[in-house]
Design a protein around this motif. Structure first.
Motif, PDB file in Angstrom:
ATOM      1  N   PHE A  25       0.851  -1.198   0.046  1.00  0.00           N
ATOM      2  CA  PHE A  25       0.110   0.031  -0.121  1.00  0.00           C
ATOM      3  C   PHE A  25       0.787   1.330   0.041  1.00  0.00           C
ATOM      4  N   ALA A  26       1.707   1.322   0.966  1.00  0.00           N
ATOM      5  CA  ALA A  26       2.589   2.606   1.060  1.00  0.00           C
ATOM      6  C   ALA A  26       3.494   2.396  -0.353  1.00  0.00           C
ATOM      7  N   THR A  27       4.053   1.503  -0.907  1.00  0.00           N
ATOM      8  CA  THR A  27       4.704   1.520  -2.175  1.00  0.00           C
ATOM      9  C   THR A  27       3.949   2.402  -3.263  1.00  0.00           C
ATOM     10  N   GLU A  28       2.833   1.856  -3.511  1.00  0.00           N
ATOM     11  CA  GLU A  28       1.914   2.417  -4.524  1.00  0.00           C
ATOM     12  C   GLU A  28       1.550   3.495  -4.167  1.00  0.00           C
ATOM     13  N   ALA A  29       1.233   4.076  -3.139  1.00  0.00           N
ATOM     14  CA  ALA A  29       0.727   5.608  -2.763  1.00  0.00           C
ATOM     15  C   ALA A  29       2.041   6.291  -2.953  1.00  0.00           C
ATOM     16  N   ALA A  30       3.100   6.067  -2.636  1.00  0.00           N
ATOM     17  CA  ALA A  30       4.423   6.772  -2.758  1.00  0.00           C
ATOM     18  C   ALA A  30       4.604   7.027  -4.544  1.00  0.00           C
ATOM     19  N   LYS A  31       4.630   5.793  -5.103  1.00  0.00           N
ATOM     20  CA  LYS A  31       4.561   5.921  -6.656  1.00  0.00           C
ATOM     21  C   LYS A  31       3.941   6.959  -7.199  1.00  0.00           C
ATOM     22  N   ARG A  32       2.511   6.657  -6.924  1.00  0.00           N
ATOM     23  CA  ARG A  32       1.396   7.836  -7.445  1.00  0.00           C
ATOM     24  C   ARG A  32       1.628   9.151  -7.153  1.00  0.00           C
ATOM     25  N   ILE A  33       1.776   9.443  -5.827  1.00  0.00           N
ATOM     26  CA  ILE A  33       2.273  10.850  -5.398  1.00  0.00           C
ATOM     27  C   ILE A  33       3.396  11.241  -6.033  1.00  0.00           C
ATOM     28  N   VAL A  34       4.631  10.556  -6.072  1.00  0.00           N
ATOM     29  CA  VAL A  34       5.820  11.221  -6.565  1.00  0.00           C
ATOM     30  C   VAL A  34       6.077  11.353  -8.025  1.00  0.00           C
ATOM     31  N   ASP A  36       3.162  10.309 -10.559  1.00  0.00           N
ATOM     32  CA  ASP A  36       2.117  10.717 -11.305  1.00  0.00           C
ATOM     33  C   ASP A  36       1.458  12.084 -10.884  1.00  0.00           C
ATOM     34  N   GLN A  37       1.565  12.541  -9.737  1.00  0.00           N
ATOM     35  CA  GLN A  37       1.024  13.674  -9.462  1.00  0.00           C
ATOM     36  C   GLN A  37       2.103  14.860  -9.279  1.00  0.00           C
ATOM     37  N   LEU A  38       3.268  14.656  -8.753  1.00  0.00           N
ATOM     38  CA  LEU A  38       4.303  15.573  -8.885  1.00  0.00           C
ATOM     39  C   LEU A  38       5.262  15.613 -10.062  1.00  0.00           C
ATOM     40  N   ASN A  39       5.332  14.662 -10.727  1.00  0.00           N
ATOM     41  CA  ASN A  39       6.030  14.516 -11.777  1.00  0.00           C
ATOM     42  C   ASN A  39       7.739  14.711 -11.696  1.00  0.00           C
ATOM     43  N   LEU A  40       8.040  13.922 -10.540  1.00  0.00           N
ATOM     44  CA  LEU A  40       9.252  14.022 -10.272  1.00  0.00           C
ATOM     45  C   LEU A  40      10.196  12.951 -10.458  1.00  0.00           C
ATOM     46  N   GLU A  41      11.299  13.085 -10.472  1.00  0.00           N
ATOM     47  CA  GLU A  41      12.044  11.989 -11.041  1.00  0.00           C
ATOM     48  C   GLU A  41      12.817  11.129  -9.992  1.00  0.00           C
ATOM     49  N   ASN A  42      13.195  11.497  -8.835  1.00  0.00           N
ATOM     50  CA  ASN A  42      13.880  10.884  -7.625  1.00  0.00           C
ATOM     51  C   ASN A  42      12.919  11.002  -6.546  1.00  0.00           C
TER      52      ASN A  42
END
Length: 44
Positions: A25-34, A36-42
């Motif tokens: 759950f935390a891994t998936e949430a982090a991926k989506r936030i970082v 998909d939402q923030l368009n960050l690279e790292n």
């Protein structure tokens, strides 16, 4: 959470209740936030 959009980086901390640990759950949430939402690279 610390976000530096100009550097395309984020620092994210989270807590997961014991019954939910290891389910991704935390891994998936982090991926989506970082990514998909923030368009960050790292993610640190």
């Amino acid at each position: 959470m610390r976000v530096t959009k100009s550097d395309h980086q984020a620092e994210l901390g989270y807590w997961v209740g014991r019954p939910f640990g290891g389910l991704g759950f935390a891994t998936e949430a982090a991926k989506r936030i970082v990514y998909d939402q923030l368009n960050l690279e790292n993610l640190e």
